[in-house]
Design a protein around this motif. Structure first.
Motif, PDB file in Angstrom:
ATOM      1  N   ARG A 169      23.323  22.677  78.139  1.00 56.83           N
ATOM      2  CA  ARG A 169      23.011  22.263  76.769  1.00 56.83           C
ATOM      3  C   ARG A 169      22.476  23.427  75.933  1.00 56.83           C
ATOM      4  NH1 ARG A 169      21.758  17.221  74.998  1.00 56.83           N
ATOM      5  NH2 ARG A 169      23.446  16.678  76.434  1.00 56.83           N
ATOM      6  N   GLU A 170      22.969  23.533  74.708  1.00 54.28           N
ATOM      7  CA  GLU A 170      22.503  24.564  73.774  1.00 54.28           C
ATOM      8  C   GLU A 170      21.097  24.248  73.272  1.00 54.28           C
ATOM      9  OE1 GLU A 170      23.246  25.582  69.072  1.00 54.28           O
ATOM     10  OE2 GLU A 170      24.971  24.959  70.275  1.00 54.28           O
ATOM     11  N   ASN A 171      20.259  25.285  73.195  1.00 50.39           N
ATOM     12  CA  ASN A 171      18.930  25.131  72.620  1.00 50.39           C
ATOM     13  C   ASN A 171      18.478  26.478  72.084  1.00 50.39           C
ATOM     14  OD1 ASN A 171      16.413  24.033  71.916  1.00 50.39           O
ATOM     15  ND2 ASN A 171      15.530  24.631  73.883  1.00 50.39           N
ATOM     16  N   ILE A 172      18.204  26.545  70.786  1.00 55.85           N
ATOM     17  CA  ILE A 172      17.681  27.775  70.199  1.00 55.85           C
ATOM     18  C   ILE A 172      16.188  27.826  70.468  1.00 55.85           C
ATOM     19  CG2 ILE A 172      17.243  28.996  68.041  1.00 55.85           C
ATOM     20  CD1 ILE A 172      19.938  28.034  67.051  1.00 55.85           C
ATOM     21  N   LEU A 173      15.749  28.873  71.158  1.00 51.78           N
ATOM     22  CA  LEU A 173      14.355  29.013  71.555  1.00 51.78           C
ATOM     23  C   LEU A 173      13.549  29.683  70.443  1.00 51.78           C
ATOM     24  CD1 LEU A 173      15.008  30.247  75.211  1.00 51.78           C
ATOM     25  CD2 LEU A 173      14.486  27.915  74.454  1.00 51.78           C
ATOM     26  N   ARG A 174      12.318  29.230  70.282  1.00 50.30           N
ATOM     27  CA  ARG A 174      11.442  29.764  69.229  1.00 50.30           C
ATOM     28  C   ARG A 174      10.378  30.690  69.808  1.00 50.30           C
ATOM     29  NH1 ARG A 174      14.912  28.666  65.241  1.00 50.30           N
ATOM     30  NH2 ARG A 174      15.523  26.465  65.235  1.00 50.30           N
ATOM     31  N   ALA A 175      10.684  31.287  70.948  1.00 49.59           N
ATOM     32  CA  ALA A 175       9.714  32.145  71.610  1.00 49.59           C
ATOM     33  C   ALA A 175       9.514  33.468  70.871  1.00 49.59           C
ATOM     34  CB  ALA A 175      10.158  32.425  73.048  1.00 49.59           C
ATOM     35  N   ILE A 176      10.439  33.831  70.011  1.00 45.28           N
ATOM     36  CA  ILE A 176      10.343  35.072  69.245  1.00 45.28           C
ATOM     37  C   ILE A 176      10.351  34.724  67.764  1.00 45.28           C
ATOM     38  CG2 ILE A 176      11.403  37.305  68.734  1.00 45.28           C
ATOM     39  CD1 ILE A 176      12.745  37.150  71.486  1.00 45.28           C
ATOM     40  N   ASP A 177       9.305  35.087  67.055  1.00 44.84           N
ATOM     41  CA  ASP A 177       9.179  34.775  65.629  1.00 44.84           C
ATOM     42  C   ASP A 177       9.540  36.008  64.819  1.00 44.84           C
ATOM     43  OD1 ASP A 177       8.621  33.509  63.248  1.00 44.84           O
ATOM     44  OD2 ASP A 177       6.456  33.785  63.389  1.00 44.84           O
ATOM     45  N   ASP A 178      10.842  36.192  64.644  1.00 45.91           N
ATOM     46  CA  ASP A 178      11.323  37.371  63.921  1.00 45.91           C
ATOM     47  C   ASP A 178      12.623  37.001  63.219  1.00 45.91           C
ATOM     48  OD1 ASP A 178      13.002  40.016  63.721  1.00 45.91           O
ATOM     49  OD2 ASP A 178      10.940  40.682  64.063  1.00 45.91           O
ATOM     50  N   PRO A 179      12.808  37.369  61.946  1.00 50.56           N
ATOM     51  CA  PRO A 179      14.007  36.959  61.199  1.00 50.56           C
ATOM     52  C   PRO A 179      15.293  37.612  61.667  1.00 50.56           C
ATOM     53  CG  PRO A 179      12.691  38.483  59.893  1.00 50.56           C
ATOM     54  CD  PRO A 179      11.860  38.128  61.095  1.00 50.56           C
ATOM     55  N   THR A 180      15.189  38.652  62.481  1.00 50.47           N
ATOM     56  CA  THR A 180      16.396  39.374  62.905  1.00 50.47           C
ATOM     57  C   THR A 180      16.830  39.037  64.328  1.00 50.47           C
ATOM     58  OG1 THR A 180      15.201  41.297  63.772  1.00 50.47           O
ATOM     59  CG2 THR A 180      15.722  41.302  61.420  1.00 50.47           C
ATOM     60  N   ILE A 181      16.081  38.199  65.034  1.00 52.29           N
ATOM     61  CA  ILE A 181      16.340  37.951  66.458  1.00 52.29           C
ATOM     62  C   ILE A 181      16.702  36.487  66.686  1.00 52.29           C
ATOM     63  CG2 ILE A 181      15.367  37.987  68.786  1.00 52.29           C
ATOM     64  CD1 ILE A 181      15.893  40.733  67.667  1.00 52.29           C
ATOM     65  N   LEU A 182      17.764  36.268  67.452  1.00 52.27           N
ATOM     66  CA  LEU A 182      18.168  34.933  67.873  1.00 52.27           C
ATOM     67  C   LEU A 182      18.166  34.882  69.396  1.00 52.27           C
ATOM     68  CD1 LEU A 182      19.456  32.098  67.584  1.00 52.27           C
ATOM     69  CD2 LEU A 182      21.680  33.233  67.429  1.00 52.27           C
ATOM     70  N   LEU A 183      17.475  33.879  69.933  1.00 52.70           N
ATOM     71  CA  LEU A 183      17.436  33.653  71.375  1.00 52.70           C
ATOM     72  C   LEU A 183      17.876  32.222  71.641  1.00 52.70           C
ATOM     73  CD1 LEU A 183      16.653  34.518  74.264  1.00 52.70           C
ATOM     74  CD2 LEU A 183      14.293  33.847  73.727  1.00 52.70           C
ATOM     75  N   MET A 184      18.978  32.056  72.367  1.00 53.73           N
ATOM     76  CA  MET A 184      19.544  30.734  72.635  1.00 53.73           C
ATOM     77  C   MET A 184      19.776  30.571  74.127  1.00 53.73           C
ATOM     78  SD  MET A 184      23.322  29.238  71.691  1.00 53.73           S
ATOM     79  CE  MET A 184      23.173  29.367  69.918  1.00 53.73           C
ATOM     80  N   GLU A 185      19.338  29.445  74.676  1.00 53.67           N
ATOM     81  CA  GLU A 185      19.653  29.142  76.061  1.00 53.67           C
ATOM     82  C   GLU A 185      20.835  28.184  76.125  1.00 53.67           C
ATOM     83  OE1 GLU A 185      16.380  27.158  77.977  1.00 53.67           O
ATOM     84  OE2 GLU A 185      16.486  25.397  76.673  1.00 53.67           O
ATOM     85  N   ARG A 186      21.601  28.285  77.194  1.00 54.49           N
ATOM     86  CA  ARG A 186      22.657  27.329  77.501  1.00 54.49           C
ATOM     87  C   ARG A 186      22.274  26.620  78.792  1.00 54.49           C
ATOM     88  NH1 ARG A 186      27.564  27.324  75.260  1.00 54.49           N
ATOM     89  NH2 ARG A 186      27.539  25.284  76.299  1.00 54.49           N
ATOM     90  N   GLY A 187      21.317  25.685  78.646  1.00 49.83           N
ATOM     91  CA  GLY A 187      20.786  24.987  79.787  1.00 49.83           C
ATOM     92  C   GLY A 187      20.157  25.962  80.759  1.00 49.83           C
ATOM     93  N   THR A 188      20.403  25.736  82.035  1.00 52.50           N
ATOM     94  CA  THR A 188      19.891  26.634  83.072  1.00 52.50           C
ATOM     95  C   THR A 188      20.847  27.777  83.371  1.00 52.50           C
ATOM     96  OG1 THR A 188      20.920  25.262  84.786  1.00 52.50           O
ATOM     97  CG2 THR A 188      18.628  24.758  84.196  1.00 52.50           C
ATOM     98  N   GLU A 189      22.042  27.733  82.781  1.00 52.58           N
ATOM     99  CA  GLU A 189      23.134  28.597  83.248  1.00 52.58           C
ATOM    100  C   GLU A 189      23.280  29.922  82.531  1.00 52.58           C
ATOM    101  OE1 GLU A 189      24.814  27.864  86.064  1.00 52.58           O
ATOM    102  OE2 GLU A 189      23.273  26.311  86.070  1.00 52.58           O
TER     103      GLU A 189
END
Length: 473
Positions: free
Chosen positions: A375-395
């Motif tokens: 499952r797609e989930n955009i993580l908010r662990a990094i608070d920066d306008p230039t960085i995107l961190l997305m998980e695809r479940g556990t995989e």
């Protein structure tokens, strides 16, 4: 298709060596966690489509199997019919005779391309243009409607008091779609869907299906009635026994939205494109993701296409000022769970991380089919306008940096994510560990055990897939 104006430039302006060797990915077999490759079933949604824009069939054949090895499931070719002659790409979208394969290769050339593609499990999507015929005289107000093979003036929308005259101009914001249905795209004579026209067009579909085509893109679909398109889709399904996959080009305007057509087939997602265009430009903020999109998991998603490129079209639709911004948008498209990515040929060649993104998508799709949680989930662990961190479940997970400089932080708390274990980055082949520490989860290894956190260069994108933990030793 943005036909109101055309860029009168030759395809040579987009000269890119599509025949160059594709660089090999690092051996990631151990990182697949024993996931097995599976053949793409004809008729199922593509993993990713490579758009071989305006290229000769014989040239495409030389690298088709290389595309399959990089993770593409489908390849899209430009319209095959005899068209308005000339080197300009947009003349491919001006049919003259639908009964003849000519312009990018012969019928035999196309048959050979399809055969080669099928030999390495790559499917072919053919672009078809059924809304209009060619503007042969170059003017916009009048066309001799008797010169197209097998068609008569009765098959066209025209001024009845002056046969061959353009009857009206399209108004994209008048609150109805009458002009989109009945008026000409510039000087392109608009077809009525008479029995004669439908017979000719179905024969073209049947010709391509008999050659082995696996699906179709209907150009300028928003200028065609939905009932006619539905009839054609039903015809394709009947002739292919349900094994073809099709989609419609629907460019949103004040009178037309993708949902007007998505009940017929998948449509091109210009909602997503336009929102990404704002987010991925210099002043955009990646923290506003996920981007707005059509509510249809089948929709065709893209960071760039031939309608949005200023280099190809002086009337480009909401083009990027910096094409490399569109590469980063494409990287996001490939990381998303939803949508059917369409990758423009020049973009595939323009950014190495796009190739990696295609392979990432293939691996994640395979693991999803095997029952893994992706499952797609955009993580908010990094608070920066230039960085995107997305998980695809556990995989797996994805990191994009649209900033100019390297982003480097020594500690990254991923407690709220589902990620844990060892992950391998597909392009650079380095490993990352995410582990429990004092009741929380952190990135404890980034390439080496000497550092944690993350480090990503400016204007780059990284894709990671879960591996056995010995990959992190």
């Amino acid at each position: 298709m943005g036909f109101k104006k055309y860029a009168s430039i030759a395809v040579a302006l987009m000269a890119i060596s599509f025949l160059s060797e594709f660089s090999d990915f690092a051996d990631i077999s151990k990182a697949w966690n024993n996931a097995t490759a599976s053949s793409v079933v004809k008729g199922e949604p593509p993993t990713a489509i490579y758009h071989a824009f305006n290229q000769n069939y014989a040239d495409i054949e030389n690298y088709a199997c290389g595309l399959a090895g990089k993770g593409y499931s489908h390849l899209q070719i430009s319209p095959a019919q005899r068209s308005n002659p000339g080197p300009e790409w947009w003349k491919r979208y001006q049919p003259y005779d639908l009964s003849v394969i000519e312009g990018l290769g012969s019928e035999d050339d196309l048959r050979q391309l399809i055969s080669t593609a099928h030999s390495c499990d790559l499917k072919i999507i053919a672009d078809v243009v059924f809304n209009h015929m060619a503007n042969l005289d170059g003017g916009e107000d009048f066309e001799d409607l008797s010169k197209y093979p097998n068609l008569t003036p009765e098959d066209f929308h025209t001024n009845l008091s002056n046969v061959g005259a353009r009857p009206c101009s399209i108004n994209y914001s008048d609150g109805n779609r009458d002009s989109e249905m009945n008026c000409w795209l510039g000087g392109l004579p608009d077809l009525k869907f008479t029995d004669n026209v439908k017979t000719i067009q179905k024969a073209h579909l049947r010709l391509l299906l008999d050659l082995g085509v696996d699906g179709f893109r209907f150009a300028a679909a928003k200028h065609m009635p939905t009932n006619v398109l539905n009839e054609y889709i039903n015809y394709i399904n009947q002739q292919s026994r349900g094994n073809a996959w099709n989609y419609l080009e629907v460019i949103n305007d004040d009178d037309t939205i993708g949902e007007d057509y998505s009940w017929v087939a998948a449509v091109s997602d210009f909602v997503l494109y336009n929102d990404m265009k704002e987010i991925f430009t210099q002043d955009g903020d990646l923290r506003s993701l996920p981007a707005a999109a059509l509510d249809d998991s089948r929709s065709i998603t893209f960071g760039n296409n031939h309608d949005t490129m200023r280099a190809l079209n002086v009337a480009a639709l909401n083009p990027y000022s910096d094409v490399t911004d569109s590469y980063l948008a494409t990287a996001y498209v490939l990381a998303r769970e939803s949508g059917t990515p369409l990758i423009f040929s020049a973009d595939h060649a323009g950014a190495p991380f796009i190739k990696t993104g295609v392979k990432f998508r293939q691996i994640i799709k395979q693991r999803e089919k095997a029952g893994a949680y992706t499952r797609e989930n955009i993580l908010r662990a990094i608070d920066d306008p230039t960085i995107l961190l997305m998980e695809r479940g556990t995989e797996g997970f994805f990191i994009g940096n649209k900033g100019i400089g390297t982003f480097d932080i020594p500690t990254l708390d991923l407690t709220l994510s589902t990620l844990e274990g060892c992950y391998v980055e597909l392009r650079n082949n380095f490993s990352v560990a995410i582990e429990q520490r004092d009741g929380k989860k952190y990135v404890t290894r980034w390439g080496t055990w000497e550092r944690g956190g993350i480090e990503i260069r400016g204007r780059d994108a990284l894709y990671f897939v879960r591996a056995s933990f010995d990959q992190c030793q």
